[in-house]
Design a protein around this motif. Structure first.
Motif, PDB file in Angstrom:
ATOM      1  N   ALA A  77       6.923  34.093   6.729  1.00 37.55           N
ATOM      2  CA  ALA A  77       7.080  35.359   6.007  1.00 37.55           C
ATOM      3  C   ALA A  77       6.716  35.213   4.538  1.00 37.55           C
ATOM      4  CB  ALA A  77       8.511  35.872   6.156  1.00 37.55           C
ATOM      5  N   ALA A  78       7.042  34.071   3.946  1.00 45.30           N
ATOM      6  CA  ALA A  78       6.736  33.842   2.533  1.00 45.30           C
ATOM      7  C   ALA A  78       5.239  33.700   2.275  1.00 45.30           C
ATOM      8  CB  ALA A  78       7.463  32.585   2.034  1.00 45.30           C
ATOM      9  N   ARG A  79       4.482  33.384   3.316  1.00 45.74           N
ATOM     10  CA  ARG A  79       3.040  33.159   3.159  1.00 45.74           C
ATOM     11  C   ARG A  79       2.184  34.237   3.814  1.00 45.74           C
ATOM     12  NH1 ARG A  79       6.077  29.026   2.949  1.00 45.74           N
ATOM     13  NH2 ARG A  79       5.558  27.178   1.757  1.00 45.74           N
ATOM     14  N   ARG A  80       2.826  35.228   4.365  1.00 41.54           N
ATOM     15  CA  ARG A  80       2.118  36.283   5.094  1.00 41.54           C
ATOM     16  C   ARG A  80       1.259  37.109   4.143  1.00 41.54           C
ATOM     17  NH1 ARG A  80       4.480  41.247   8.556  1.00 41.54           N
ATOM     18  NH2 ARG A  80       2.769  41.310  10.035  1.00 41.54           N
ATOM     19  N   ALA A  81       0.119  37.534   4.625  1.00 40.43           N
ATOM     20  CA  ALA A  81      -0.785  38.345   3.807  1.00 40.43           C
ATOM     21  C   ALA A  81      -0.135  39.693   3.502  1.00 40.43           C
ATOM     22  CB  ALA A  81      -2.105  38.549   4.540  1.00 40.43           C
ATOM     23  N   THR A  82      -0.269  40.134   2.261  1.00 37.96           N
ATOM     24  CA  THR A  82       0.230  41.452   1.875  1.00 37.96           C
ATOM     25  C   THR A  82      -0.784  42.499   2.319  1.00 37.96           C
ATOM     26  OG1 THR A  82      -0.882  41.429  -0.257  1.00 37.96           O
ATOM     27  CG2 THR A  82       1.333  40.451  -0.172  1.00 37.96           C
ATOM     28  N   PRO A  83      -0.384  43.781   2.363  1.00 36.99           N
ATOM     29  CA  PRO A  83      -1.357  44.824   2.721  1.00 36.99           C
ATOM     30  C   PRO A  83      -2.611  44.796   1.855  1.00 36.99           C
ATOM     31  CG  PRO A  83       0.854  45.714   2.784  1.00 36.99           C
ATOM     32  CD  PRO A  83       0.970  44.314   2.214  1.00 36.99           C
ATOM     33  N   ALA A  84      -2.474  44.480   0.575  1.00 41.88           N
ATOM     34  CA  ALA A  84      -3.643  44.414  -0.313  1.00 41.88           C
ATOM     35  C   ALA A  84      -4.568  43.267   0.099  1.00 41.88           C
ATOM     36  CB  ALA A  84      -3.194  44.234  -1.762  1.00 41.88           C
ATOM     37  N   GLU A  85      -3.999  42.165   0.548  1.00 41.06           N
ATOM     38  CA  GLU A  85      -4.803  41.023   0.970  1.00 41.06           C
ATOM     39  C   GLU A  85      -5.533  41.299   2.278  1.00 41.06           C
ATOM     40  OE1 GLU A  85      -2.297  37.320  -0.940  1.00 41.06           O
ATOM     41  OE2 GLU A  85      -1.566  38.257   0.895  1.00 41.06           O
ATOM     42  N   HIS A  86      -4.998  42.191   3.101  1.00 44.44           N
ATOM     43  CA  HIS A  86      -5.665  42.534   4.352  1.00 44.44           C
ATOM     44  C   HIS A  86      -7.000  43.234   4.092  1.00 44.44           C
ATOM     45  CE1 HIS A  86      -2.793  41.446   7.476  1.00 44.44           C
ATOM     46  NE2 HIS A  86      -1.844  41.778   6.627  1.00 44.44           N
ATOM     47  N   VAL A  87      -7.122  43.875   2.939  1.00 43.71           N
ATOM     48  CA  VAL A  87      -8.352  44.589   2.598  1.00 43.71           C
ATOM     49  C   VAL A  87      -9.476  43.596   2.315  1.00 43.71           C
ATOM     50  CG1 VAL A  87      -9.394  46.183   0.931  1.00 43.71           C
ATOM     51  CG2 VAL A  87      -7.054  46.552   1.729  1.00 43.71           C
ATOM     52  N   ARG A  88      -9.134  42.462   1.731  1.00 48.37           N
ATOM     53  CA  ARG A  88     -10.149  41.452   1.428  1.00 48.37           C
ATOM     54  C   ARG A  88     -10.774  40.935   2.716  1.00 48.37           C
ATOM     55  NH1 ARG A  88      -7.217  37.044  -1.684  1.00 48.37           N
ATOM     56  NH2 ARG A  88      -5.426  38.325  -2.102  1.00 48.37           N
ATOM     57  N   ASP A  89     -12.004  40.506   2.588  1.00 49.30           N
ATOM     58  CA  ASP A  89     -12.705  39.938   3.744  1.00 49.30           C
ATOM     59  C   ASP A  89     -12.342  38.464   3.842  1.00 49.30           C
ATOM     60  OD1 ASP A  89     -14.341  39.682   5.906  1.00 49.30           O
ATOM     61  OD2 ASP A  89     -16.161  39.419   4.721  1.00 49.30           O
ATOM     62  N   GLU A  90     -11.094  38.223   4.246  1.00 50.73           N
ATOM     63  CA  GLU A  90     -10.592  36.857   4.342  1.00 50.73           C
ATOM     64  C   GLU A  90     -10.166  36.591   5.780  1.00 50.73           C
ATOM     65  OE1 GLU A  90      -6.862  34.226   2.626  1.00 50.73           O
ATOM     66  OE2 GLU A  90      -7.459  36.045   1.585  1.00 50.73           O
ATOM     67  N   ALA A  91     -10.523  35.440   6.284  1.00 49.55           N
ATOM     68  CA  ALA A  91     -10.135  35.090   7.659  1.00 49.55           C
ATOM     69  C   ALA A  91      -8.616  34.996   7.745  1.00 49.55           C
ATOM     70  CB  ALA A  91     -10.771  33.766   8.058  1.00 49.55           C
ATOM     71  N   ARG A  92      -8.082  35.440   8.852  1.00 51.03           N
ATOM     72  CA  ARG A  92      -6.642  35.352   9.107  1.00 51.03           C
ATOM     73  C   ARG A  92      -6.440  34.675  10.445  1.00 51.03           C
ATOM     74  NH1 ARG A  92      -7.346  40.346   6.943  1.00 51.03           N
ATOM     75  NH2 ARG A  92      -7.298  41.423   8.929  1.00 51.03           N
ATOM     76  N   ALA A  93      -5.231  34.255  10.694  1.00 49.93           N
ATOM     77  CA  ALA A  93      -4.911  33.578  11.953  1.00 49.93           C
ATOM     78  C   ALA A  93      -3.552  34.060  12.458  1.00 49.93           C
ATOM     79  CB  ALA A  93      -4.877  32.071  11.742  1.00 49.93           C
TER      80      ALA A  93
END
Length: 137
Positions: free
Chosen positions: A95-111
């Protein structure tokens, strides 16, 4: 929001109210868990068969075949308490490292990642009265 696991803050952000949402646990929820949990375990085993020597994924269990039935209730309680403690620590870390809604907008790979713990037990022998054909009273 519907089940009370998250709430919206005044600025529109989503905030966790309680960690590790477990759902309603009705038959449909349990069937969904059957599909996802079995698939995750099989995917881990498959990954380890193919890539285990260079990139192993954690997959372990502890099991004894010679436990007295009298130990079952105590172990069941211990496993639940210790398992939940581990999961709560890992949940806080994630939870402390989870992507924020703003970070979801970036074109960044997630897992998607996590750790599953499950309890199992199996009766290996019938009571002596059952072996002789007599029914327990």
């Amino acid at each position: 929001e519907r089940v009370g696991a998250v709430k919206r803050t005044d600025d529109g952000e989503v905030e966790y109210v309680r960690p590790m949402f477990l759902g309603r646990q009705d038959a449909a929820d349990k069937l969904e868990l059957l599909g996802t949990d079995v698939a995750d375990l099989i995917a881990t085993i498959d990954h380890n068969v193919i890539h285990g020597s260079s990139d192993p994924r954690f997959q372990r269990k502890v099991m004894y075949r010679d436990m007295p039935a009298s130990a079952v209730p105590e172990f069941r309680e211990l496993a639940a308490a210790q398992g939940m403690a581990v999961l709560q620590r890992l949940d806080a870390w994630l939870a402390a490292r989870r992507a924020t809604p703003a970070e979801h907008v970036r074109d960044e790979a997630r897992a998607r990642l996590g750790l599953g713990i499950y309890y199992f037990e199996e009766s290996l022998t019938a009571p002596a009265a059952t072996k002789t054909g007599k029914r327990p009273s």
